[in-house]
Design an enzyme around this catalytic site. Structure first.
Site, PDB file in Angstrom:
ATOM      1  N   TYR A   1       0.978  -1.152   0.146  1.00  0.00           N
ATOM      2  CA  TYR A   1       0.063   0.046  -0.062  1.00  0.00           C
ATOM      3  C   TYR A   1       0.858   1.247  -0.194  1.00  0.00           C
ATOM      4  O   TYR A   1       1.225   1.722   1.138  1.00  0.00           O
ATOM      5  CB  TYR A   1      -0.828   0.035   1.000  1.00  0.00           C
ATOM      6  CG  TYR A   1      -2.138   0.984   1.144  1.00  0.00           C
ATOM      7  CD1 TYR A   1      -3.342   0.703   0.833  1.00  0.00           C
ATOM      8  CD2 TYR A   1      -1.926   2.491   1.745  1.00  0.00           C
ATOM      9  CE1 TYR A   1      -4.266   1.271   0.609  1.00  0.00           C
ATOM     10  CE2 TYR A   1      -2.943   3.391   1.478  1.00  0.00           C
ATOM     11  CZ  TYR A   1      -4.023   2.726   1.000  1.00  0.00           C
ATOM     12  OH  TYR A   1      -5.290   3.573   1.208  1.00  0.00           O
TER      13      TYR A   1
ATOM     14  N   TYR B   1      -4.881   6.093  -7.243  1.00  0.00           N
ATOM     15  CA  TYR B   1      -5.204   5.810  -5.673  1.00  0.00           C
ATOM     16  C   TYR B   1      -6.491   5.275  -5.279  1.00  0.00           C
ATOM     17  O   TYR B   1      -7.338   6.088  -5.597  1.00  0.00           O
ATOM     18  CB  TYR B   1      -4.751   7.305  -5.059  1.00  0.00           C
ATOM     19  CG  TYR B   1      -4.945   7.088  -3.412  1.00  0.00           C
ATOM     20  CD1 TYR B   1      -4.233   6.228  -2.696  1.00  0.00           C
ATOM     21  CD2 TYR B   1      -5.778   7.864  -2.706  1.00  0.00           C
ATOM     22  CE1 TYR B   1      -4.308   6.250  -1.138  1.00  0.00           C
ATOM     23  CE2 TYR B   1      -5.743   7.917  -1.224  1.00  0.00           C
ATOM     24  CZ  TYR B   1      -5.083   7.018  -0.659  1.00  0.00           C
ATOM     25  OH  TYR B   1      -5.106   6.895   0.762  1.00  0.00           O
TER      26      TYR B   1
END
Ligand SMILES: [Zn+2]
Lengths: 403, 165
Positions: A287, A337
């Site tokens: 992430y 994102y």
């Protein structure tokens, strides 16, 4: 032995265009992503009876999305959350099916992350400090970058980690994104580009931060029995952990080391559930909300020793062609994102051998393995992948998949 | 009406703990919750003792002295209140009290801004891990104050460390 290992699969993936001007509602984004995932799986609306999503009061709920698509639900839940939700919700989907509540679950995230609800805040917050503002926000610590930066600064102090080392994460992911037609940023960057970009909050430069975008994303989970009849080769879910927190996850500063991510707790859970270890993982999906978060996750989950993440991420291991590529799609730094979804979707594509790169016959699974710019981004014959979710230094999730 | 940097500070009556914290700061003593059962301090103020779950607290003044444990220098402001304050340092201060108690990895650490004698953001070149600090206060009105920190005259706790470059 976890009785549910390999008993469930991801059978469909879908997304919308990744942009900074969707011009659409999150409702439209969620609908398109799930529709694409159903078509990918070979499922009709009548086949999907469960839905899970996550949001920060910035999205559209499952009944609305399902209603638009003609899906009647036997189970749904719209959970509060951003990063580290994807992996956890895939685990919850398994639980819902295992409990007999439904048979097939679409997990989605729909967000206008640039044009509507920017995670770092838009400066349009209500102009009042309440009790909850006192420990951090009133001191000018409101965005993700501001909230995470002291943990990275401490890592630099304790371990000698440098900005140059973590810049290699952006460099690697930009190379990967240059071979991903749908990536938002397809331009390759250098270490110097990162280090010479303007400061956001020292020690983080602009190019240490991910690309805020508008997007919808979805994955579909069902039992392995159901999966066998579907269009795609099922991608087995070996194990999940999520969302594990450090002690005092709301204010992790009280407990040292502040530079060690919550994956230290999720790792033992996910590896035990999956029956494998870090050495068995062919591709990691970190992430990468920021460059350094990749380093934190790789250390916490045991891909390198604590304190050696700087060497790991700058060694070439994480690049396509390296020993264990990370985020071959370009991740949050370069592709989109999406609060974790796109790295799970990419790992599914990688395991299928059907990465949508610039190889002329990728749709037939034919790849050149030439990783130069505007080339291939398929890893050669990956067997097992892992996603390393992150919400903050204090919260994480993980997911291990196999072919 | 209480305000900070031009922004209203409103801690509602149903949050008496946080209100008491700011009221104690209003007397210009950094004052923390102390558990009536196990006697341990905690920060930030909470609704139960994080060490033993006790719901009853006293308030205990502490020295307000500590050491910078980590920091950042914010150059891109987000909240409107800070638009005119950049660059400003946010520090994580480890207080002198109760270090490594009740566990080796626990400490009372406080996120705050580091200010100079005039209450303006401290200059970046003076901010370092290991530097000694002491509490300062920004009066908010209505008898409330917000604890901040400023550099103290004490020698550093260990060799100072700054972000290189
Ligand atoms: Zn207690």
């Amino acid at each position: 032995m976890n009785a549910l290992r390999d008993r469930y699969a991801i059978v469909g993936i879908g997304e919308t265009e990744f942009s900074r001007n969707s011009g659409r509602t999150t409702r439209a984004l969620g609908v398109e992503a799930i529709r694409n995932a159903m078509r990918d799986a070979g499922l009709t609306p009548a086949d999907v009876d469960g839905m899970l999503s996550y949001h920060g009061n910035d999205s559209t709920d499952s009944p609305t999305i399902a209603g638009d698509l003609g899906i009647r639900l036997n189970f749904y839940m719209d959970c509060s959350g951003g990063g580290s939700s994807t992996e956890a919700l895939i685990g919850l989907a398994i639980g819902a099916i295992e409990a007999g509540m439904c048979r097939t679950v679409a997990v989605f995230r729909a967000m206008n992350g640039y044009t509507q609800a920017r995670i770092g805040g838009t400066g349009r917050q209500a102009p009042v400090y309440t009790g909850g503002s006192i420990p951090q926000a009133i001191y000018g610590m409101t965005s993700a970058a501001q909230s995470f930066a002291p943990a990275f600064m401490r890592h630099m102090y304790e371990h000698g980690t440098t900005s140059e080392q973590v810049a290699h994460v952006k460099v690697a992911h930009s190379k990967h994104a240059s071979n991903n037609p749908k990536a938002f940023y397809k331009e390759r960057v250098t270490v110097d580009d990162v280090l010479s970009s303007r400061w956001i909050t020292k020690p983080l430069h602009l190019l240490d931060c991910c690309v805020e975008t508008d997007n919808g994303t979805a994955v579909i989970v069902t039992s392995i029995e159901r999966a066998r009849d579907l269009k795609q080769h099922p991608i087995h879910i070996m194990g999940v952990a999520g969302r594990t927190t450090k002690r005092k996850g709301n204010y992790h500063w009280s407990y040292a080391p502040i530079s060690l991510h919550a994956g230290q707790y999720g790792g033992p859970i996910v590896f035990a559930n999956a029956g494998v270890g870090p050495e068995d993982i062919d591709i990691t999906g970190s992430y990468d909300a920021f460059t350094f978060t990749t380093l934190f996750q790789l250390e916490a989950y045991g891909f390198c020793k604590v304190g050696e993440g700087g060497e790991y991420v700058s060694s070439g291991i994480i690049e396509l062609g390296g020993a264990r590529p990370n985020n071959p799609s370009g991740g949050h730094l370069c592709e989109v994102y999406s609060h974790g979804m796109n790295m799970v979707i990419e790992n599914v594509r990688q395991l299928r051998g059907l990465v949508d790169d610039y190889c002329p016959s990728w749709q037939q699974g034919e790849h050149t393995y030439d990783y130069s710019e505007r080339g291939c981004r398929q890893v050669r014959d990956p067997e097992i992948t892992m996603n390393l979710g992150w919400a903050s230094p204090a919260t994480g999730s993980a997911l291990i998949l196999r072919k | 009406m209480a305000e900070y940097l031009g922004v209203r500070v409103h801690v509602p009556e149903n949050d008496p703990t946080m209100l008491a914290y700011l009221q104690h700061a209003g007397t210009h003593r950094l004052t923390l919750q102390r558990c009536r059962d196990c006697g341990l301090l905690q920060y930030p103020p909470g609704t139960a003792c994080e060490h033993c779950t006790c719901l009853d607290f006293d308030w205990a003044p502490v020295s307000g002295k500590g050491t910078i444990y980590s920091y950042e220098i914010v150059t891109h402001p987000i909240h409107p209140a800070y638009r005119d304050r950049v660059p400003y340092p946010i520090v994580l201060v480890e207080l002198d009290e109760q270090r490594a108690v009740p566990a080796p990895d626990y400490a009372l650490r406080v996120i705050a801004t580091l200010v100079d004698a005039e209450g303006r953001p401290e200059h970046e070149e003076r901010v370092a891990i290991g530097a000694r600090v002491e509490v300062a206060f920004a009066d908010l009105g209505d008898g409330l104050a917000l604890p901040l920190f400023r550099l103290s005259d004490e020698p550093p706790e260990h060799a100072l460390w700054r972000y290189p470059g």
